[in-house]
Design an enzyme around this catalytic site. Structure first.
Site, PDB file in Angstrom:
ATOM      1  N   CYS A  12       0.879  -1.243  -0.159  1.00  0.00           N
ATOM      2  CA  CYS A  12       0.076   0.102   0.076  1.00  0.00           C
ATOM      3  C   CYS A  12       0.919   1.354   0.158  1.00  0.00           C
ATOM      4  O   CYS A  12       1.965   1.103   0.111  1.00  0.00           O
ATOM      5  CB  CYS A  12      -0.911  -0.025   1.258  1.00  0.00           C
ATOM      6  N   HIS A  41       5.745  -4.905   8.801  1.00  0.00           N
ATOM      7  CA  HIS A  41       5.699  -6.478   9.091  1.00  0.00           C
ATOM      8  C   HIS A  41       5.946  -7.384   7.906  1.00  0.00           C
ATOM      9  O   HIS A  41       5.140  -8.231   7.543  1.00  0.00           O
ATOM     10  CB  HIS A  41       4.456  -6.893   9.824  1.00  0.00           C
ATOM     11  N   HIS A  74       4.399   1.960  11.483  1.00  0.00           N
ATOM     12  CA  HIS A  74       3.346   1.579  12.672  1.00  0.00           C
ATOM     13  C   HIS A  74       3.159   2.809  13.761  1.00  0.00           C
ATOM     14  O   HIS A  74       2.305   3.019  14.194  1.00  0.00           O
ATOM     15  CB  HIS A  74       3.674   0.530  13.528  1.00  0.00           C
ATOM     16  N   GLU A 126       1.209  -0.560  16.245  1.00  0.00           N
ATOM     17  CA  GLU A 126       0.359   0.588  15.864  1.00  0.00           C
ATOM     18  C   GLU A 126      -0.516   1.040  17.301  1.00  0.00           C
ATOM     19  O   GLU A 126      -0.439   2.224  17.635  1.00  0.00           O
ATOM     20  CB  GLU A 126      -0.381   0.446  14.969  1.00  0.00           C
ATOM     21  N   THR A 164      -5.906   1.180  12.274  1.00  0.00           N
ATOM     22  CA  THR A 164      -6.091   1.048  10.801  1.00  0.00           C
ATOM     23  C   THR A 164      -6.279  -0.234  10.137  1.00  0.00           C
ATOM     24  O   THR A 164      -6.937  -0.367   9.070  1.00  0.00           O
ATOM     25  CB  THR A 164      -5.078   2.109  10.115  1.00  0.00           C
ATOM     26  N   CYS A 194      -7.967   1.788   6.848  1.00  0.00           N
ATOM     27  CA  CYS A 194      -7.218   2.765   5.964  1.00  0.00           C
ATOM     28  C   CYS A 194      -7.927   2.041   4.449  1.00  0.00           C
ATOM     29  O   CYS A 194      -8.521   0.946   4.325  1.00  0.00           O
ATOM     30  CB  CYS A 194      -5.892   2.376   5.920  1.00  0.00           C
ATOM     31  N   SER A 222       1.693  -9.813  10.660  1.00  0.00           N
ATOM     32  CA  SER A 222       0.959  -8.953   9.739  1.00  0.00           C
ATOM     33  C   SER A 222      -0.688  -9.032  10.087  1.00  0.00           C
ATOM     34  O   SER A 222      -1.121  -9.959   9.794  1.00  0.00           O
ATOM     35  CB  SER A 222       1.293  -8.983   8.529  1.00  0.00           C
ATOM     36  N   SER A 223      -1.189  -7.996  10.853  1.00  0.00           N
ATOM     37  CA  SER A 223      -2.757  -7.775  11.152  1.00  0.00           C
ATOM     38  C   SER A 223      -3.600  -8.092   9.668  1.00  0.00           C
ATOM     39  O   SER A 223      -4.476  -8.957   9.844  1.00  0.00           O
ATOM     40  CB  SER A 223      -2.852  -6.563  11.891  1.00  0.00           C
ATOM     41  N   SER A 266       1.947  -5.309   3.433  1.00  0.00           N
ATOM     42  CA  SER A 266       3.374  -5.268   3.497  1.00  0.00           C
ATOM     43  C   SER A 266       4.383  -6.145   2.874  1.00  0.00           C
ATOM     44  O   SER A 266       5.473  -6.486   3.035  1.00  0.00           O
ATOM     45  CB  SER A 266       3.742  -5.367   5.121  1.00  0.00           C
TER      46      SER A 266
END
Length: 308
Positions: A12, A41, A74, A126, A164, A194, A222-223, A266
């Site tokens: 992104c 991440h 983050h 974050e 986000t 986001c 990675s969330s 990411s």
């Protein structure tokens, strides 16, 4: 077997900006450039930057006095900013602008005397950074049940902000619980989630309708990548989160007529390309990309690097 690629997928604008900040800092100042925590991440991104001279540290105190330092995408707490100033670090802030927006909203709500509720996952960088940016108590919740357990009277003026990278659907449910629990509530609804998170979630839902197997390229920490896998599974696909092509178990795709591939925000596109090549070696006859949103968002670099 055919391979179907989600659109959009992968990097992104916030990740592009963060990685470019480290790359340009290395070009301008030369190595070493110190980065607090993983810039994003993804192990592959971190290892690539480390090979170029980036040094990743856990805390500011590990960075030599006066060195060039980068804060990760983050975001960080104000305490960390203060520690960096005491060490006279030349700081380049790679915090995603959308995360900074959440920080600003939280501070504004706190200044209005409202209780601040943050919808997010405990321990995520974050979330730690956001809570540390607000000079007032912040109540962290991740579920509707945690909203019910908040030690606040019903008539408390409440505001909420969100991490986000959460699911739009999951966050909407927690926000509804906040609105039902308190009489006076204000907040941005799901607007803090986001654009990239929303777009990738929409795309993976479409992917799962077409492909019985969905592979999500992304890191285990990675969330947004984890949530993409969860959404694909909720839509009925057999979904797997893999770090790279080497992590693919051929048994997962054996006999599948179509395999969907997407990537977290990411994860670099080269990892997707490697996975497609691996699928071709396993018998994939065609590769196609779904129509989807074409993202054209860009974020400005810090002024000290923009002209380089």
């Amino acid at each position: 077997m055919r391979v179907v690629l989600a659109q959009p997928r992968g990097f992104c604008a916030g990740v592009v900006r963060a990685v470019e900040i480290v790359e340009r800092a290395l070009q301008k100042y030369g190595p070493p450039v110190y980065v607090r925590h993983e810039i994003v991440h993804n192990r592959h991104v971190v290892e690539d930057l480390r090979a170029r001279g980036a040094v990743f540290v856990k805390e500011v105190e590990e960075i030599p006095v006066g060195a060039v330092a980068v804060f990760s995408a983050h975001g960080v707490a104000r305490k960390v900013e203060g520690e960096a100033a005491l060490r006279q670090l030349d700081v380049l802030d790679a915090t995603c602008p959308l995360v900074t927006k959440v920080h600003n909203e939280g501070r504004r709500y706190a200044a209005q005397g409202r209780a601040v509720v943050l919808v997010g996952h405990a321990g995520h960088p974050e979330v730690i950074g956001t809570m540390g940016q607000i000079d007032a108590p912040v109540h962290l919740v991740a579920t509707a049940a945690e909203v019910e357990a908040l030690p606040l009277p019903r008539d408390t003026p409440v505001s909420f902000i969100t991490q986000t990278t959460l699911s739009v659907d999951d966050t909407r449910g927690v926000i509804a619980a906040i609105r039902a629990r308190f009489d006076d509530v204000t907040g941005p609804d799901t607007r803090d989630i986001c654009y990239a998170t929303q777009n990738r979630q929409t795309a993976v839902r479409e992917l799962a309708r077409i492909a019985p197997v969905v592979l999500v390229v992304g890191a285990a920490n990675s969330s947004n990548s984890n949530r993409l896998r969860e959404i694909a599974a909720e839509c009925g696909a057999r979904a797997y989160l893999i770090a790279d092509a080497a992590a693919l178990d051929p048994a997962w795709v054996d006999g599948a007529t179509a395999v969907g591939v997407t990537a977290g925000a990411s994860a670099p596109e080269r990892l997707v390309e490697d996975l497609v090549a691996r699928l071709r070696s396993l018998g994939a006859a065609s590769v196609e990309a779904l129509p989807g949103i074409v993202e054209d968002v860009t974020f400005r670099l810090p002024a000290s690097l923009a002209a380089e």
